[in-house]
Design a protein around this motif. Structure first.
Motif, short mmCIF file in Angstrom:
data_model
loop_
_atom_site.label_atom_id
_atom_site.label_comp_id
_atom_site.label_asym_id
_atom_site.label_seq_id
_atom_site.Cartn_x
_atom_site.Cartn_y
_atom_site.Cartn_z
N LYS A 148 0.83 -1.21 0.00
CA LYS A 148 0.00 0.00 0.00
C LYS A 148 0.86 1.26 0.00
CE LYS A 148 -4.09 -2.08 2.14
NZ LYS A 148 -4.98 -2.16 3.33
N ALA A 149 2.01 1.17 0.65
CA ALA A 149 2.91 2.34 0.70
C ALA A 149 3.63 2.55 -0.63
CB ALA A 149 3.93 2.15 1.82
N ARG A 150 3.82 1.46 -1.38
CA ARG A 150 4.54 1.54 -2.66
C ARG A 150 3.74 0.85 -3.75
NH1 ARG A 150 9.75 -1.48 -0.86
NH2 ARG A 150 9.86 -1.76 -3.14
N PRO A 151 2.56 1.43 -4.15
CA PRO A 151 1.70 0.75 -5.10
C PRO A 151 2.39 0.47 -6.43
CG PRO A 151 0.82 2.92 -4.46
CD PRO A 151 2.07 2.72 -3.72
N GLY A 152 2.16 -0.76 -6.92
CA GLY A 152 2.68 -1.14 -8.22
C GLY A 152 4.16 -1.44 -8.28
N THR A 153 4.82 -1.52 -7.14
CA THR A 153 6.27 -1.77 -7.15
C THR A 153 6.67 -3.06 -6.45
OG1 THR A 153 6.65 -0.51 -5.11
CG2 THR A 153 6.73 0.72 -7.19
N VAL A 154 5.85 -3.57 -5.55
CA VAL A 154 6.16 -4.82 -4.86
C VAL A 154 5.87 -5.97 -5.82
CG1 VAL A 154 5.61 -6.35 -2.92
CG2 VAL A 154 5.68 -3.86 -2.59
N GLU A 155 6.91 -6.70 -6.22
CA GLU A 155 6.78 -7.71 -7.26
C GLU A 155 6.37 -9.07 -6.70
OE1 GLU A 155 10.08 -6.09 -10.48
OE2 GLU A 155 10.66 -7.63 -9.03
N PHE A 156 5.52 -9.77 -7.43
CA PHE A 156 5.24 -11.16 -7.11
C PHE A 156 5.48 -12.00 -8.36
CE2 PHE A 156 1.03 -10.07 -8.82
CZ PHE A 156 0.61 -11.24 -9.45
N GLY A 157 6.09 -13.17 -8.17
CA GLY A 157 6.39 -14.07 -9.28
C GLY A 157 5.33 -15.14 -9.40
N SER A 158 5.02 -15.52 -10.63
CA SER A 158 4.07 -16.61 -10.86
C SER A 158 4.64 -17.54 -11.93
CB SER A 158 2.72 -16.06 -11.34
OG SER A 158 2.75 -15.78 -12.73
N SER A 159 3.99 -18.68 -12.09
CA SER A 159 4.44 -19.64 -13.10
C SER A 159 3.86 -19.35 -14.48
CB SER A 159 4.09 -21.07 -12.67
OG SER A 159 2.72 -21.19 -12.39
#
Length: 324
Positions: A148-159
């Motif tokens: 919430k503090a850094r919208p759109g920047t915290v990355e999540f990886g998927s397959s």
């Protein structure tokens, strides 16, 4: 009665012979049962299909062939079964992506809702929300606060786009009101490597592949996605307990048949599957990898799938997920 009239009276009965040969008690199939897996060998869908095949052979003597036809997020194998003869000899094992694909692809070579009929559920398996040891967030609430503090920047990886790991995280975004940055990989192993290395912040990975990495300390489990805590990691809270009330997500595995398969054949297949699911050895092997046996009748399976279509249509629209 003339000979012609007698023949005409027999024709409707003769048309039932193939069905009776398939469904009659104590009779063997004219050909093997083929379970098409629309993914590469070695994944959960492949493993479950092979386990079902092994146990069907033990219970009924049915010869089962597992046929891997991977490609396009499950589309290639699904298309093959959609166009197969509706005689009960060809089945398809699918997971959540089957309910997601109609909404993320602009065009499919088959009608997902109309070209298949549900045969029965096999299992459901929760995922884990995992981070690497170097990530500062040690709880799901911490991770959500960071997002919430850094919208759109915290990355999540998927397959991959539309995969279980993608839509599980998308549901977190939708319910928690956060905006994460999706990084799709070609498979779960590559995605988890970057989470372990700190190059991406998190992933939502099926427990069957991530539990050992958590136990070895290579990954940190923030939460489990199922409605209940997993017996494999009872100390890990559910996502609902950890900060997103109402969240529940499991990777489910279901058998489908071509749409015009006769109802009596579908019911026979469902009965055979449920006999397998009642075996203690089958249940214990599903539970050993963190799953639950999900034995349902044909009507209950169809209702479940309909609800999944509605659920993922909303999530895909809310997160604007596109595969092409």
């Amino acid at each position: 009665m003339t000979r012609l009239a007698s023949v005409r009276r027999l024709l409707p009965l003769l048309s039932l012979v193939p069905l009776l040969l398939l469904c009659g008690p104590g009779t063997a199939r004219a050909e093997p049962l083929r379970i098409v897996v629309p993914f590469p060998p070695g994944g959960a869908a492949d493993n479950f299909a092979r386990l079902v095949g092994q146990k069907l052979t033990e219970v009924s003597g049915t010869q089962v062939v597992v046929d891997n036809r991977a490609g396009a997020g499950g589309v290639l194998g699904s298309d093959h079964v959609a166009k197969a003869a509706p005689d009960g000899n060809t089945l398809l094992i699918v997971t959540v992506g089957h309910a997601v694909n109609p909404y993320i692809f602009s065009k499919l070579p088959y009608n997902t809702a109309a070209d298949f009929v549900p045969v029965g559920m096999v299992a459901s398996v929760p995922s884990l929300v995992v981070t690497g040891p170097s990530v500062a967030a040690k709880t799901l609430k911490d991770l959500l606060a960071l997002a919430k503090a850094r919208p759109g920047t915290v990355e999540f990886g998927s397959s991959g786009i539309g995969s279980t790991s993608h839509v599980g995280a998308a549901l977190i975004e939708a319910l928690a009101g956060v905006d994460l940055l999706h990084v799709p990989y070609k498979g779960a192993a590559a995605a988890l490597q970057d989470v372990m290395g700190g190059r991406t912040a998190m992933s939502v990975d099926i427990i069957t592949s991530s539990v050992q990495l958590v136990r070895s300390g290579k990954l940190t489990a923030l939460a489990t996605t199922g409605p209940r805590r997993s017996p494999l990691l009872p100390e890990v809270p559910t996502v609902a307990e950890a900060g997103i009330p109402g969240y529940a997500f499991t990777a489910w595995y279901m058998l489908l048949a071509p749409a015009k398969t006769p109802p009596a054949v579908v019911e026979k297949l469902n009965a055979e599957l449920r006999k397998v699911e009642a075996l203690p050895d089958f249940r214990s092997r599903i539970e050993a990898v963190g799953g639950e046996v999900a034995s349902l009748g044909t009507k209950e399976t169809a209702a479940f799938l309909d609800a999944e279509f509605q659920k993922w249509a909303q999530v895909v629209k809310a997160r604007n997920i596109k595969a092409d």
